[in-house]
Design a protein around this motif. Structure first.
Motif, mmCIF file in Angstrom:
data_model
loop_
_atom_site.group_PDB
_atom_site.id
_atom_site.type_symbol
_atom_site.label_atom_id
_atom_site.label_comp_id
_atom_site.label_asym_id
_atom_site.label_seq_id
_atom_site.Cartn_x
_atom_site.Cartn_y
_atom_site.Cartn_z
ATOM 1 N N GLY A 285 37.285 48.033 44.816
ATOM 2 C CA GLY A 285 37.249 49.176 43.900
ATOM 3 C C GLY A 285 38.524 49.228 43.100
ATOM 4 O O GLY A 285 38.507 49.385 41.878
ATOM 5 N N THR A 286 39.649 49.038 43.782
ATOM 6 C CA THR A 286 40.935 49.066 43.077
ATOM 7 C C THR A 286 41.098 47.868 42.161
ATOM 8 O O THR A 286 41.877 47.907 41.216
ATOM 9 N N GLN A 287 40.373 46.791 42.438
ATOM 10 C CA GLN A 287 40.507 45.575 41.638
ATOM 11 C C GLN A 287 39.387 45.409 40.633
ATOM 12 O O GLN A 287 39.331 44.414 39.920
ATOM 13 N N MET A 288 38.481 46.384 40.529
ATOM 14 C CA MET A 288 37.277 46.167 39.727
ATOM 15 C C MET A 288 37.506 46.249 38.225
ATOM 16 O O MET A 288 36.616 45.904 37.453
ATOM 17 N N THR A 289 38.664 46.701 37.804
ATOM 18 C CA THR A 289 39.000 46.642 36.381
ATOM 19 C C THR A 289 40.047 45.555 36.109
ATOM 20 O O THR A 289 40.518 45.424 34.975
ATOM 21 N N ALA A 290 40.408 44.795 37.141
ATOM 22 C CA ALA A 290 41.390 43.719 36.972
ATOM 23 C C ALA A 290 40.707 42.461 36.443
ATOM 24 O O ALA A 290 39.506 42.264 36.612
ATOM 25 N N ARG A 291 41.514 41.615 35.794
ATOM 26 C CA ARG A 291 40.981 40.398 35.163
ATOM 27 C C ARG A 291 41.806 39.179 35.589
ATOM 28 O O ARG A 291 42.984 39.292 35.941
ATOM 29 N N GLY A 424 36.654 42.147 36.464
ATOM 30 C CA GLY A 424 36.853 42.514 35.063
ATOM 31 C C GLY A 424 36.863 41.333 34.116
ATOM 32 O O GLY A 424 37.296 41.452 32.956
ATOM 33 N N GLY A 425 36.421 40.170 34.591
ATOM 34 C CA GLY A 425 36.362 38.992 33.735
ATOM 35 C C GLY A 425 37.697 38.293 33.607
ATOM 36 O O GLY A 425 38.529 38.286 34.531
ATOM 37 N N VAL A 426 37.930 37.695 32.443
ATOM 38 C CA VAL A 426 39.140 36.927 32.150
ATOM 39 C C VAL A 426 39.969 37.673 31.118
ATOM 40 O O VAL A 426 39.436 38.168 30.113
ATOM 41 N N ARG A 427 41.257 37.753 31.345
ATOM 42 C CA ARG A 427 42.132 38.478 30.429
ATOM 43 C C ARG A 427 42.300 37.693 29.123
ATOM 44 O O ARG A 427 42.703 36.518 29.141
ATOM 45 N N PRO A 428 41.962 38.292 27.997
ATOM 46 C CA PRO A 428 42.105 37.586 26.712
ATOM 47 C C PRO A 428 43.535 37.099 26.488
ATOM 48 O O PRO A 428 44.509 37.811 26.777
ATOM 49 N N GLY A 429 43.658 35.868 26.018
ATOM 50 C CA GLY A 429 44.956 35.303 25.696
ATOM 51 C C GLY A 429 45.733 34.743 26.864
ATOM 52 O O GLY A 429 46.803 34.170 26.675
ATOM 53 N N THR A 431 44.523 32.462 29.187
ATOM 54 C CA THR A 431 44.118 31.098 29.526
ATOM 55 C C THR A 431 43.750 30.370 28.230
ATOM 56 O O THR A 431 43.794 30.945 27.145
ATOM 57 N N HIS A 432 43.327 29.129 28.354
ATOM 58 C CA HIS A 432 42.921 28.366 27.175
ATOM 59 C C HIS A 432 41.546 28.791 26.675
ATOM 60 O O HIS A 432 41.095 28.323 25.626
ATOM 61 N N LEU A 433 40.883 29.687 27.407
ATOM 62 C CA LEU A 433 39.516 30.079 27.082
ATOM 63 C C LEU A 433 39.472 31.210 26.070
ATOM 64 O O LEU A 433 40.370 32.057 26.012
ATOM 65 N N ASN A 434 38.408 31.214 25.297
ATOM 66 C CA ASN A 434 38.201 32.266 24.297
ATOM 67 C C ASN A 434 37.503 33.448 24.958
ATOM 68 O O ASN A 434 36.282 33.479 25.076
ATOM 69 N N ALA A 435 38.290 34.417 25.427
ATOM 70 C CA ALA A 435 37.751 35.595 26.100
ATOM 71 C C ALA A 435 38.066 36.839 25.279
ATOM 72 O O ALA A 435 39.113 36.929 24.634
ATOM 73 N N LYS A 436 37.148 37.790 25.318
ATOM 74 C CA LYS A 436 37.408 39.075 24.675
ATOM 75 C C LYS A 436 36.785 40.187 25.502
ATOM 76 O O LYS A 436 35.822 39.966 26.249
ATOM 77 N N ILE A 437 37.360 41.383 25.387
ATOM 78 C CA ILE A 437 36.853 42.523 26.135
ATOM 79 C C ILE A 437 35.555 43.002 25.492
ATOM 80 O O ILE A 437 35.530 43.383 24.316
ATOM 81 N N VAL A 438 34.494 42.977 26.269
ATOM 82 C CA VAL A 438 33.181 43.405 25.780
ATOM 83 C C VAL A 438 32.809 44.700 26.501
ATOM 84 O O VAL A 438 32.804 44.745 27.731
ATOM 85 N N VAL A 459 31.948 49.689 33.738
ATOM 86 C CA VAL A 459 31.747 50.405 32.474
ATOM 87 C C VAL A 459 33.074 50.957 31.973
ATOM 88 O O VAL A 459 33.362 50.935 30.767
ATOM 89 N N GLU A 460 33.892 51.428 32.885
ATOM 90 C CA GLU A 460 35.205 51.977 32.517
ATOM 91 C C GLU A 460 36.095 50.952 31.841
ATOM 92 O O GLU A 460 36.751 51.232 30.828
ATOM 93 N N GLY A 461 36.129 49.735 32.380
ATOM 94 C CA GLY A 461 37.078 48.748 31.872
ATOM 95 C C GLY A 461 36.497 47.692 30.962
ATOM 96 O O GLY A 461 37.235 46.962 30.298
ATOM 97 N N GLY A 462 35.162 47.574 30.915
ATOM 98 C CA GLY A 462 34.581 46.479 30.159
ATOM 99 C C GLY A 462 34.853 45.153 30.856
ATOM 100 O O GLY A 462 35.548 45.086 31.867
ATOM 101 N N ILE A 463 34.318 44.092 30.299
ATOM 102 C CA ILE A 463 34.464 42.762 30.892
ATOM 103 C C ILE A 463 35.162 41.837 29.903
ATOM 104 O O ILE A 463 34.812 41.788 28.724
#
Length: 872
Positions: A285-291, A424-429, A431-438, A459-463
């Motif tokens: 729960g505490t980590q569910m908005t972490a990326r 929360g997915g991958v933090r944009p910028g 890694t080498h991957l093209n990630a964005k908050i959706v 829903v609070e943090g997006g992915i």
């Protein structure tokens, strides 16, 4: 090699003149099977098409194609049309009332369970399939919402008995107005054959998944393992894992696989230093908005120094510390919930709540401390810490190498990750991957499901979504690193996040296809094609799109050791709920993946209840025990000393008389599940009464009035012997011996005998082994081997069985290979002349009741297998 894509068409052409729609008829507003109306008031815009008119090509293997062709007249497709195109379409399929049904519906985004009723209005939101009882023709019909184009579908309740089908794309840019095959319908006189046939037909039709029979599950399905989740939650770290594995080995049940669950990854929260891990996380729960900010292990694993746990000065571990951290984190969580409730009630002065929260945070941080373990070294001393330049003697690779050096039998080490990387997915910028908050957009179809902290947080943090074009690169980057670090597989969780994110990516079907293609490719390349356990995946999208390669997955919700909402009886009733999830979900999931009944804790109040079900579930057995929290006597009833298990040869399923009942709160039904061993069948009877789904409150809750002893019956015919070719002959035996594993009773029965009457206490069970009787020697002694009675699945310990006739006097002997140590039991109506154990004559005990006992040692050099022979 797959046959040409026109193979189905060419096969169907052979029977082109034959009528293929004889089972079903749709006319005059009625949908009927063999003349029996199933649905009435069917709207004029609903269509039915025979299987052969829709399915024209397939990549399925030829034997599977031929099998499906042979039953093609038993299935077909429902469709409907609308005047206007939309990304969400709802339509009635017709109404039914007074007809028993069994269904599976999603009670959370991730998890499904059973539901029974008699009307289309009794269906629950997000129903994945409905099985209708048609006693008029002694048959069953299943309706399965499926995928067509960019749309997936589910059944919903309608008014006045109508069953509604809901089709959605997940993107306002993907619209349709007409479906020819949005649901599949199939009929059979056997509900278990029905499941096999229906999902085989869908495999041929969709070409997007493969059946379990086409795949090989990972080797861990036959073994015992340990998962770190409930032992540590997010505080997991190398020293604790090491001591945990060692404790099992010293206790005599060495894990053959290890799952390092959530807590090993490099994650942080938005707003924090993008290059540092978030500190002092404890509870889910505490980590569910972490990326993810890196694709390798977090600092506490990166700092592991190779060899540090192998020497005499290996660091100690305090098993009390994780428990203390978890306890304090729970206090903090409750304080935050109290504050949130105060806000909802309109309170304006929150100072007291905030002060309490801050105090708990300070106490928690102080408990973590700032010291470094002697297994660690500063990151500056071993390179930059990136995947490419980390020295061999540090980090995950060094840790797995040391584990295998110390624990020779540890075959597999898996790690957890979410489908999108982290919760929360991958933090944009980062890694080498093209990630964005959706931002997340929850489907209206999930409005009728249970409130879920994970959904709230997501829903609070997006992915942080990696672009689907890079899905293959994403998974290969993670998995190739893990594979070279000694990891042999992954547990992939939070799978249905994708359906929240599909607006800009062509819809949920298209996004899922891209991600599952990448995951499949990486699984094949990095983990031998089978090293993946799927979790939080119990929706049709996953099964129809994600299982081309994946061959094992969870069939139940998480093991909850207590009710998170505070019901003290949840310690007990939640365990029965878990078994119901697993047993009924296996009916459909088991066609596509090996059912995994999940972990449990051996020192839980209901541990024995869980253990009884795991013993005959037909899948792996693993626990999430805390360090120092074990019941080794219980575990040794499930696990051999070498970490293997006496596993059944099928996956456990509910007996036929349970299919249209509610074993959770109807106050009359005992859950019975059946399975096979090599030389007998087994039935488990479990009293799961006391809880279940409340449609009005939209949650699973306790029904305390149901938590009481239940009466029922067991019969040899409850075992579906014809479901496995090797078992069919056993189902024709003249007589059987039945062994009651818990009460240690033996009795003789036949297919014509009266049912065995039973009473099962709440949260309790009995296991019944049914073994065919053989008549031996000139005296026609009745004989049947039971197996090791100190194991829950006694019959699973028998590896080989041969009846041998020798000599002119028609003397007979029985030769049996048994795996395991302990008390071997057989039924014998007369005493043997002698007994040989590994070729040496030994003493045995025979009682007039027919019990024939022999003590077997565990001989490590023989792999625990004893050769037993009785001469009559």
């Amino acid at each position: 090699m797959a046959p040409p894509n026109d193979s189905v068409g060419s096969i169907f052409s052979v029977r082109g003149g034959e009528r293929l729609d004889k089972y079903f008829d749709l006319s005059d507003g009625k949908f009927s099977v063999k003349g029996v109306p199933l649905l009435t008031e069917v709207p004029a815009n609903v269509s039915f098409s025979p299987f052969s008119s829709i399915c024209q090509s397939s990549d399925a293997p030829l034997p599977l194609l031929q099998r499906v062709l042979g039953m093609s007249d038993k299935g077909g497709f429902l469709g409907f049309s609308k005047d206007e195109a939309s990304d969400r379409l709802m339509n009635s399929l017709g109404r039914f009332n007074g007809r028993n049904f069994l269904s599976i519906f999603r009670f959370k985004t991730w998890w499904s369970t059973m539901w029974v009723g008699k009307s289309g209005s009794d269906l629950q939101m997000e129903t994945q399939w409905v099985l209708l009882d048609v006693p008029e023709i002694r048959s069953y019909v299943i309706i399965i919402p499926i995928i067509e184009g960019s749309f997936r579908s589910a059944l919903h309740p309608g008014s006045d008995g109508h069953a509604m089908i809901y089709a959605e794309s997940g993107s306002t840019k993907a619209k349709a107005s007409k479906f020819d095959a949005i649901a599949y319908v199939h009929a059979s006189d056997n509900p278990y054959n029905l499941m096999k046939e229906a999902y085989a037909s869908l495999r041929v039709h969709l070409n997007t998944f493969r059946l379990l029979e086409e795949k090989t599950p990972p080797n861990l399905v036959d073994k015992f393992g340990w998962c770190t989740w409930d032992a540590f939650y997010l505080t997991v770290e190398p020293v604790g894992i090491w001591h945990g594995v060692n404790e099992f080995a010293e206790g005599g049940v060495s894990p053959r696989f290890l799952i390092i669950d959530d807590g090993w990854q490099s994650i942080n929260l938005d707003g924090e230093n993008p290059n540092e891990d978030t500190k002092n996380l404890v509870l889910g729960g505490t980590q569910m908005t972490a990326r993810l900010h890196r694709l390798d292990e977090c600092e506490k694993f990166r700092k592991y120094r190779g060899g540090s746990m192998l020497g005499s000065n290996a660091p100690k571990f305090d098993p009390k510390k994780p428990k203390m951290l978890i306890s304090k984190a729970i206090e903090l969580e409750h304080a935050e919930k109290d504050r949130d409730k105060a806000i909802q009630s309109g309170a304006t002065d929150l100072s007291e709540f905030e002060a309490k929260i801050q105090s708990f945070k300070q106490e928690l941080n102080a408990m973590f401390g700032g010291e470094e373990s002697s297994t660690a070294a500063s990151s500056s001393s071993h390179g930059c810490g990136s995947c490419s330049c980390k020295p061999e003697n540090y980090g995950m690779k060094a840790f797995t190498r040391d584990l295998r050096k110390k624990f020779n039998g540890l075959d597999d080490i898996y790690v957890w990750h979410a489908l999108c990387g982290a919760w929360g997915g991958v933090r944009p910028g980062s890694t080498h991957l093209n990630a964005k908050i959706v931002p997340c957009k929850v489907s209206p179809g999930l409005d009728g499901t249970m409130t879920d902290l994970a959904v709230v947080k997501i829903v609070e943090g997006g992915i942080g979504l990696v672009h689907p074009d890079q899905a293959q690169d994403f998974y290969d980057s993670m998995h190739s690193y893990l594979a070279q670090a000694g990891i042999t597989g992954v547990k992939v969780d939070v799978i249905h996040t994708l359906e929240y994110l599909s607006e800009e990516y062509g819809g949920r079907v298209e996004l899922a296809k891209a991600y599952f293609k990448g995951l499949t490719s990486s699984l094949s390349k990095n983990f031998g094609g089978s090293g993946l356990i799927a979790s939080m995946q119990q929706c049709n999208d996953f099964f129809f799109l994600g299982t081309n390669q994946i061959s094992i997955g969870r069939v139940g919700d998480d093991f909850w050791f207590q009710d998170p909402n505070g019901d003290p009886m949840g310690v007990y009733w939640l365990q029965g709920v878990h078994m119901i999830h697993c047993a009924y979900n296996s009916m459909w999931m088991g066609q596509i993946i090996q059912p995994d009944w999940d972990m449990f804790q051996s020192d839980h109040q209901c541990a024995k209840f869980h253990a009884g079900s795991r013993a005959i579930c037909g899948g792996p057995v693993y626990v999430s025990d805390s360090v120092g929290g074990h019941d080794f006597d219980l575990l040794k009833k499930l696990v051999h000393p070498d970490g293997t298990i006496p596993k059944c040869h099928h996956f456990a399923l509910p007996t036929r008389d349970c299919l249209f009942k509610n074993p959770l709160f109807d106050q009359e039904t005992i859950l019975k599940i059946w399975n096979f061993n090599k030389y007998g069948g087994v039935i488990g009877a479990f009293n799961c009464q006391g809880a279940g789904w409340d449609p009005k409150e939209q949650r699973i809750k306790g029904y305390s009035e149901c938590y009481k002893p239940m009466c029922g019956s067991v019969h040899v015919s409850d075992i579906e012997w014809d479901q496995k070719i090797e078992a069919a002959q056993m189902g024709e035996a003249e007589e059987y011996v039945v062994y009651f594993n818990q009460s240690a009773e033996l009795l003789l029965t036949t297919s014509k005998s009266d049912p065995i009457q039973i009473t099962i206490q709440p949260s309790s069970f009995e296991l019944f082994s049914f073994v065919p009787v053989e008549k031996l020697g000139p005296a026609a002694v009745k004989f049947a081997p039971i197996g090791l009675t100190n194991m829950f699945n006694s019959g699973g310990t028998i590896q080989e069985l041969e009846y041998i006739k020798a000599g002119a006097a028609a003397e007979k002997s029985v030769e049996i290979k048994v795996k395991g140590g302990g008390n071997f039991l057989a039924y014998s109506s007369g005493s043997p002349k002698k007994c040989l154990l590994n070729g040496v004559e030994v003493a045995f005990e025979w009682l007039a009741s027919g019990k024939l006992n022999l003590n077997l040692p565990w001989v490590e050099e023989a792999g625990g297998i004893s050769d037993v022979a009785f001469v009559f």
